[in-house]
Design a protein around this motif. Structure first.
Motif, PDB file in Angstrom:
ATOM      1  N   GLN A 189       0.842  -1.197   0.000  1.00 56.12           N
ATOM      2  CA  GLN A 189       0.000   0.000   0.000  1.00 56.12           C
ATOM      3  C   GLN A 189       0.878   1.248   0.000  1.00 56.12           C
ATOM      4  N   ALA A 190       0.579   2.157  -0.891  1.00 54.68           N
ATOM      5  CA  ALA A 190       1.369   3.384  -1.013  1.00 54.68           C
ATOM      6  C   ALA A 190       1.252   4.225   0.247  1.00 54.68           C
ATOM      7  N   GLY A 191       2.351   4.882   0.606  1.00 53.90           N
ATOM      8  CA  GLY A 191       2.343   5.826   1.712  1.00 53.90           C
ATOM      9  C   GLY A 191       2.506   5.219   3.087  1.00 53.90           C
ATOM     10  N   ARG A 192       2.693   3.910   3.183  1.00 53.81           N
ATOM     11  CA  ARG A 192       2.854   3.261   4.484  1.00 53.81           C
ATOM     12  C   ARG A 192       4.329   3.118   4.821  1.00 53.81           C
TER      13      ARG A 192
ATOM     14  N   ALA B  98      -4.885   4.973  17.641  1.00 53.69           N
ATOM     15  CA  ALA B  98      -4.727   5.495  19.001  1.00 53.69           C
ATOM     16  C   ALA B  98      -5.420   4.615  20.037  1.00 53.69           C
ATOM     17  N   LEU B  99      -6.362   3.794  19.581  1.00 54.26           N
ATOM     18  CA  LEU B  99      -7.111   2.916  20.480  1.00 54.26           C
ATOM     19  C   LEU B  99      -6.640   1.469  20.409  1.00 54.26           C
ATOM     20  N   ALA B 100      -5.464   1.225  19.830  1.00 52.89           N
ATOM     21  CA  ALA B 100      -4.986  -0.145  19.615  1.00 52.89           C
ATOM     22  C   ALA B 100      -4.930  -0.938  20.917  1.00 52.89           C
ATOM     23  N   GLY B 101      -4.414  -0.326  21.970  1.00 54.52           N
ATOM     24  CA  GLY B 101      -4.323  -1.022  23.242  1.00 54.52           C
ATOM     25  C   GLY B 101      -5.687  -1.324  23.833  1.00 54.52           C
ATOM     26  N   PHE B 102      -6.584  -0.361  23.768  1.00 52.24           N
ATOM     27  CA  PHE B 102      -7.943  -0.548  24.277  1.00 52.24           C
ATOM     28  C   PHE B 102      -8.661  -1.657  23.516  1.00 52.24           C
ATOM     29  N   HIS B 103      -8.561  -1.625  22.182  1.00 54.49           N
ATOM     30  CA  HIS B 103      -9.242  -2.634  21.370  1.00 54.49           C
ATOM     31  C   HIS B 103      -8.662  -4.025  21.601  1.00 54.49           C
ATOM     32  N   ASN B 104      -7.378  -4.098  21.875  1.00 54.90           N
ATOM     33  CA  ASN B 104      -6.747  -5.382  22.167  1.00 54.90           C
ATOM     34  C   ASN B 104      -7.424  -6.057  23.351  1.00 54.90           C
ATOM     35  N   HIS B 105      -7.485  -5.368  24.461  1.00 55.24           N
ATOM     36  CA  HIS B 105      -8.076  -5.960  25.655  1.00 55.24           C
ATOM     37  C   HIS B 105      -9.590  -6.107  25.529  1.00 55.24           C
ATOM     38  N   LEU B 106     -10.231  -5.147  24.869  1.00 53.49           N
ATOM     39  CA  LEU B 106     -11.679  -5.239  24.673  1.00 53.49           C
ATOM     40  C   LEU B 106     -12.052  -6.548  23.971  1.00 53.49           C
TER      41      LEU B 106
ATOM     42  N   VAL C 186     -14.843 -25.073  25.211  1.00 56.87           N
ATOM     43  CA  VAL C 186     -13.459 -24.708  25.529  1.00 56.87           C
ATOM     44  C   VAL C 186     -13.359 -24.054  26.909  1.00 56.87           C
ATOM     45  N   GLU C 187     -12.280 -24.351  27.616  1.00 58.67           N
ATOM     46  CA  GLU C 187     -12.075 -23.805  28.958  1.00 58.67           C
ATOM     47  C   GLU C 187     -10.863 -22.882  29.054  1.00 58.67           C
ATOM     48  N   LEU C 188      -9.940 -22.999  28.095  1.00 59.90           N
ATOM     49  CA  LEU C 188      -8.787 -22.090  28.069  1.00 59.90           C
ATOM     50  C   LEU C 188      -8.296 -21.967  26.639  1.00 59.90           C
ATOM     51  N   ILE C 189      -8.179 -20.719  26.175  1.00 54.90           N
ATOM     52  CA  ILE C 189      -7.692 -20.433  24.823  1.00 54.90           C
ATOM     53  C   ILE C 189      -6.320 -19.797  24.920  1.00 54.90           C
ATOM     54  N   MET C 190      -5.380 -20.331  24.149  1.00 53.59           N
ATOM     55  CA  MET C 190      -4.034 -19.775  24.060  1.00 53.59           C
ATOM     56  C   MET C 190      -3.956 -18.882  22.826  1.00 53.59           C
ATOM     57  N   LEU C 191      -3.467 -17.676  22.998  1.00 55.77           N
ATOM     58  CA  LEU C 191      -3.477 -16.658  21.938  1.00 55.77           C
ATOM     59  C   LEU C 191      -2.139 -15.933  21.918  1.00 55.77           C
ATOM     60  N   GLY C 192      -1.428 -16.009  20.810  1.00 60.06           N
ATOM     61  CA  GLY C 192      -0.217 -15.217  20.621  1.00 60.06           C
ATOM     62  C   GLY C 192      -0.475 -14.123  19.611  1.00 60.06           C
ATOM     63  N   TYR C 193       0.156 -12.953  19.806  1.00 63.33           N
ATOM     64  CA  TYR C 193      -0.067 -11.871  18.837  1.00 63.33           C
ATOM     65  C   TYR C 193       1.162 -10.982  18.682  1.00 63.33           C
ATOM     66  N   ASN C 194       1.250 -10.354  17.503  1.00 66.85           N
ATOM     67  CA  ASN C 194       2.199  -9.297  17.167  1.00 66.85           C
ATOM     68  C   ASN C 194       1.355  -8.166  16.601  1.00 66.85           C
ATOM     69  N   THR C 195       1.119  -7.116  17.345  1.00 59.86           N
ATOM     70  CA  THR C 195       0.233  -6.063  16.854  1.00 59.86           C
ATOM     71  C   THR C 195       0.965  -4.726  16.799  1.00 59.86           C
ATOM     72  N   PRO C 196       1.221  -4.225  15.581  1.00 62.09           N
ATOM     73  CA  PRO C 196       1.824  -2.893  15.464  1.00 62.09           C
ATOM     74  C   PRO C 196       0.835  -1.825  15.916  1.00 62.09           C
ATOM     75  N   VAL C 197       1.338  -0.777  16.525  1.00 65.49           N
ATOM     76  CA  VAL C 197       0.478   0.326  16.952  1.00 65.49           C
ATOM     77  C   VAL C 197      -0.191   0.972  15.738  1.00 65.49           C
ATOM     78  N   HIS C 198       0.554   1.137  14.661  1.00 63.48           N
ATOM     79  CA  HIS C 198       0.035   1.871  13.497  1.00 63.48           C
ATOM     80  C   HIS C 198      -0.344   0.894  12.387  1.00 63.48           C
ATOM     81  N   HIS C 199      -1.231  -0.037  12.678  1.00 63.36           N
ATOM     82  CA  HIS C 199      -1.510  -1.080  11.692  1.00 63.36           C
ATOM     83  C   HIS C 199      -2.650  -0.746  10.744  1.00 63.36           C
ATOM     84  N   THR C 200      -3.544   0.172  11.094  1.00 61.77           N
ATOM     85  CA  THR C 200      -4.671   0.463  10.197  1.00 61.77           C
ATOM     86  C   THR C 200      -4.389   1.633   9.263  1.00 61.77           C
ATOM     87  N   GLY C 201      -3.523   2.530   9.670  1.00 62.72           N
ATOM     88  CA  GLY C 201      -3.265   3.722   8.865  1.00 62.72           C
ATOM     89  C   GLY C 201      -4.196   4.874   9.176  1.00 62.72           C
ATOM     90  N   TYR C 202      -5.123   4.669  10.130  1.00 60.53           N
ATOM     91  CA  TYR C 202      -6.047   5.729  10.546  1.00 60.53           C
ATOM     92  C   TYR C 202      -5.703   6.109  11.985  1.00 60.53           C
TER      93      TYR C 202
END
Length: 312
Positions: free
Chosen positions: A137-140, A210-218, A189-205
């Motif tokens: 994507q251009a401009g990223r 700015a809400l990346a951390g909030f949306h992660n836990h939400l 299911v009683e326990l889900i294992m979840l690994g992630y790599n989430t860049p702060v600026h992943h959407t481009g908006y």
């Protein structure tokens, strides 16, 4: 009677592009030993834990791209992690890039495995909800090219008996989709294992990023609560090759409450004692799917919009 499982989320700081797997594995072994010393029977590592998050770049050279993928598991460089698991008698979840060769065809997946306390692979999952794009994507400053480098997972969302309970797995962007949790929730299911790599600026908006951390836990807390399950969510965090990663590893109870959370953006172990019977109280009351869930009504809603109704 309660069934307790002591779990650890083994958050990792940045993995440099030129950092060898042997170095990443040594870091993971150190974290595993700390987790075991704190009483953990299960340790959960991040998505793509063995390498840097390479989908941030356009990589056209086939051999350069292949170098980020594992063709066998365990391999020569990852074997020490399996050996330490067996020595300590601790299970683990590991996210990595998987390359499957079938004749002249190559299939690439964003994969996680569950390894039991004997150092044996007991389950595998391949990421279903791939984010980003298949073309640059251009401009990223940094690309997000998971759709370019990986195929959609073909193993579904299975659950299996391990560690005294019913376990499941998912990866990163899967956590944002309610179907991920619900498919496993319908299997108890009683326990889900979840690994992630989430860049702060992943959407481009900016407003969304700015809400990346909030949306992660939400996302994780909602999925845990609505499906009466524990979720152990483990990040790779910090500034990796110039890209900011959100970290925020957390262990979430079936109540939706965060019971443990990382306080740094680097290598860090957090632990919690998980009562696997805690979810039963929610499954027998608020989220008793047999009594309260109405799948027949969902088809009526979708049909009115001219779409195909979901399976009941």
């Amino acid at each position: 009677m309660s069934r307790y499982l002591d779990v650890a989320a083994a958050q990792m700081g940045p993995v440099a592009r030129d950092e060898p797997r042997s170095s990443a594995v040594r870091r993971m072994i150190t974290l595993m030993r700390e987790a075991r010393a704190r009483g953990a029977d299960l340790v959960v590592y991040p998505e793509l834990a063995l390498t840097t998050f390479f989908p941030r770049w356009v990589i056209d050279d086939e051999s350069e791209l292949d170098a980020f993928f594992e063709t066998e598991m365990p391999g020569r460089e990852t074997a020490p992690l399996f050996e330490e698991s067996a020595r300590l008698g601790i299970s683990f979840y590991l996210g990595y890039a998987e390359l499957v060769r079938e004749g002249s065809e190559k299939r690439r997946f964003n994969t996680s495995i569950f390894v039991d306390g004997t150092g044996t692979i007991a389950a595998k999952y391949r990421k279903v909800h791939l984010p980003g794009h298949d073309e640059p994507q251009a401009g990223r400053t940094f690309q997000h090219l998971e759709k370019r480098y990986f195929r959609t997972g073909d193993l579904g969302f299975p659950v299996w008996h391990a560690c005294g309970g019913l376990m499941g797995m998912c990866l990163c962007n899967d956590r944002r989709w309610p179907e991920t949790y619900r498919v496993m929730g319908l299997q108890g299911v009683e326990l889900i294992m979840l690994g992630y790599n989430t860049p702060v600026h992943h959407t481009g908006y900016e407003a969304v990023d700015a809400l990346a951390g909030f949306h992660n836990h939400l996302s994780v807390q909602a999925g845990a609560y609505q499906n009466a399950t524990w979720v152990v969510a483990t990040a790779k965090g910090g500034t990796e090759e110039g890209s900011e990663m959100i970290a925020q590893s957390a262990i979430v109870a079936p109540s939706g409450e965060i019971v443990a959370m990382a306080s740094t953006r680097g290598d860090e172990v957090i632990t919690a004692r998980c009562d696997l019977d805690l979810g039963r109280f929610y499954r027998e009351t608020i989220f008793d799917f047999e009594r309260h869930r109405e799948p027949s009504a969902y088809g009526l809603i979708v049909e009115r919009k001219g779409a195909r109704p979901p399976d009941a």
